[in-house]
Design a protein around this motif. Structure first.
Motif, mmCIF file in Angstrom:
data_model
loop_
_atom_site.group_PDB
_atom_site.id
_atom_site.type_symbol
_atom_site.label_atom_id
_atom_site.label_comp_id
_atom_site.label_asym_id
_atom_site.label_seq_id
_atom_site.Cartn_x
_atom_site.Cartn_y
_atom_site.Cartn_z
ATOM 1 N N VAL A 116 -53.371 -46.333 4.273
ATOM 2 C CA VAL A 116 -53.225 -47.170 3.075
ATOM 3 C C VAL A 116 -54.505 -47.983 2.962
ATOM 4 C CG1 VAL A 116 -51.958 -49.024 1.950
ATOM 5 C CG2 VAL A 116 -50.715 -47.316 3.296
ATOM 6 N N ALA A 117 -55.156 -47.913 1.810
ATOM 7 C CA ALA A 117 -56.428 -48.616 1.637
ATOM 8 C C ALA A 117 -56.218 -50.015 1.059
ATOM 9 C CB ALA A 117 -57.344 -47.815 0.713
ATOM 10 N N THR A 118 -57.240 -50.836 1.148
ATOM 11 C CA THR A 118 -57.317 -52.178 0.548
ATOM 12 C C THR A 118 -56.119 -53.061 0.901
ATOM 13 O OG1 THR A 118 -56.327 -51.391 -1.551
ATOM 14 C CG2 THR A 118 -58.736 -51.329 -1.368
ATOM 15 N N MET A 133 -45.083 -54.415 4.716
ATOM 16 C CA MET A 133 -45.747 -54.367 6.023
ATOM 17 C C MET A 133 -44.898 -53.641 7.058
ATOM 18 S SD MET A 133 -47.360 -58.172 6.367
ATOM 19 C CE MET A 133 -47.960 -59.047 4.917
ATOM 20 N N LYS A 134 -43.585 -53.724 6.926
ATOM 21 C CA LYS A 134 -42.702 -53.038 7.869
ATOM 22 C C LYS A 134 -42.731 -51.529 7.679
ATOM 23 C CE LYS A 134 -39.411 -56.880 8.324
ATOM 24 N NZ LYS A 134 -38.020 -57.328 8.062
ATOM 25 N N ASN A 135 -43.117 -51.080 6.496
ATOM 26 C CA ASN A 135 -43.105 -49.653 6.172
ATOM 27 C C ASN A 135 -44.476 -49.001 6.262
ATOM 28 O OD1 ASN A 135 -40.294 -49.495 5.588
ATOM 29 N ND2 ASN A 135 -40.674 -50.492 3.614
ATOM 30 N N GLU A 146 -46.031 -55.595 12.849
ATOM 31 C CA GLU A 146 -46.118 -55.777 14.303
ATOM 32 C C GLU A 146 -47.542 -56.083 14.732
ATOM 33 O OE1 GLU A 146 -42.510 -52.791 15.775
ATOM 34 O OE2 GLU A 146 -44.519 -51.997 15.428
ATOM 35 N N VAL A 147 -48.507 -55.421 14.105
ATOM 36 C CA VAL A 147 -49.913 -55.613 14.482
ATOM 37 C C VAL A 147 -50.375 -57.019 14.146
ATOM 38 C CG1 VAL A 147 -52.273 -54.904 13.978
ATOM 39 C CG2 VAL A 147 -50.509 -53.178 14.355
ATOM 40 N N ILE A 148 -50.088 -57.487 12.926
ATOM 41 C CA ILE A 148 -50.613 -58.796 12.536
ATOM 42 C C ILE A 148 -49.896 -59.938 13.249
ATOM 43 C CG2 ILE A 148 -51.349 -57.925 10.293
ATOM 44 C CD1 ILE A 148 -49.048 -59.545 9.059
#
Length: 212
Positions: A116-118, A133-135, A146-148
């Protein structure tokens, strides 16, 4: 800016050590120029230089610092370093602009990690929710959320805040992904149209067979 170099290019994949190191170094350079700096929840680095009237919308300059694997050393980073030089030049000449100036180093603009860009600019414009963000998942099965959440340097209380009402203009210096300027022996061009890529998942139903 936290380069990890190999013979074939630069490796600063989004949210890896190299990308985060570059973001921290960028923030230090901005502070040295007297700018106020913060990291928003997604990891965008936002630096602000006050103007004569801080109630006016900001002129925003910037680009991204993440790369694709073995990426070009100027892709994205040119726009960030160029923005720093604009502020440095204004400081040297003791020029205070009417509008405040902001430099943004976007996180995760390349699609190399999450397909996913941008992502950073989507979040800044309010187009990326926590549900989104979860998807968004990388090849290791980690979601963007999870990453952020592991990034202690970001401030989860600071969400997107830019819209058309508080941004005077956005300027980005970027390399050309193509041969046109080189062929015309031009040093720089002004963009009038941009690509609008779209990603689709397609399911094909049928039987494996020869063309005959």
């Amino acid at each position: 800016m936290g380069f990890s170099t190999q013979l074939d290019g630069i490796n600063r994949l989004a949210f890896t050590h190299n990308e985060l190191l570059a973001a921290l170094k960028f923030s230090m350079y901005c502070q040295e120029l007297g700018m106020s700096v913060y990291f928003d929840r997604i990891g965008n680095v936002i630096a602000r230089r006050d103007g004569k009237d801080n109630s006016l919308p900001a002129v925003v300059i910037g680009s991204h610092i993440d790369t694709v694997p073995e990426g070009g050393q100027y892709d994205g980073l040119l726009g960030v370093v160029g923005a720093l030089e604009v502020v440095r030049h204004l400081n040297d000449l003791k020029i205070i602009t009417d509008h405040p100036i902001e430099i943004i180093a976007f996180s995760c603009e390349e699609s190399a990690r999450f397909n996913v860009a941008t992502i950073g600019s989507k979040y800044l414009c309010g187009l990326l929710s926590e549900a989104d963000m979860k998807n968004i998942i990388d090849k290791n099965g980690e979601t963007l959320l999870e990453v952020i959440e592991t990034m202690a340097s970001t401030d989860s209380s600071l969400s997107s805040f830019h819209d058309n009402n508080n941004m005077k203009a956005f300027l980005e210096l970027h390399i050309e992904h193509g041969p046109i300027l080189e062929k015309k022996e031009k040093d720089i061009g002004v963009v009038t149209h941009i690509a609008a890529p779209e990603r689709l998942k397609v399911t094909l139903n049928g039987i494996t067979c020869h063309s005959g």
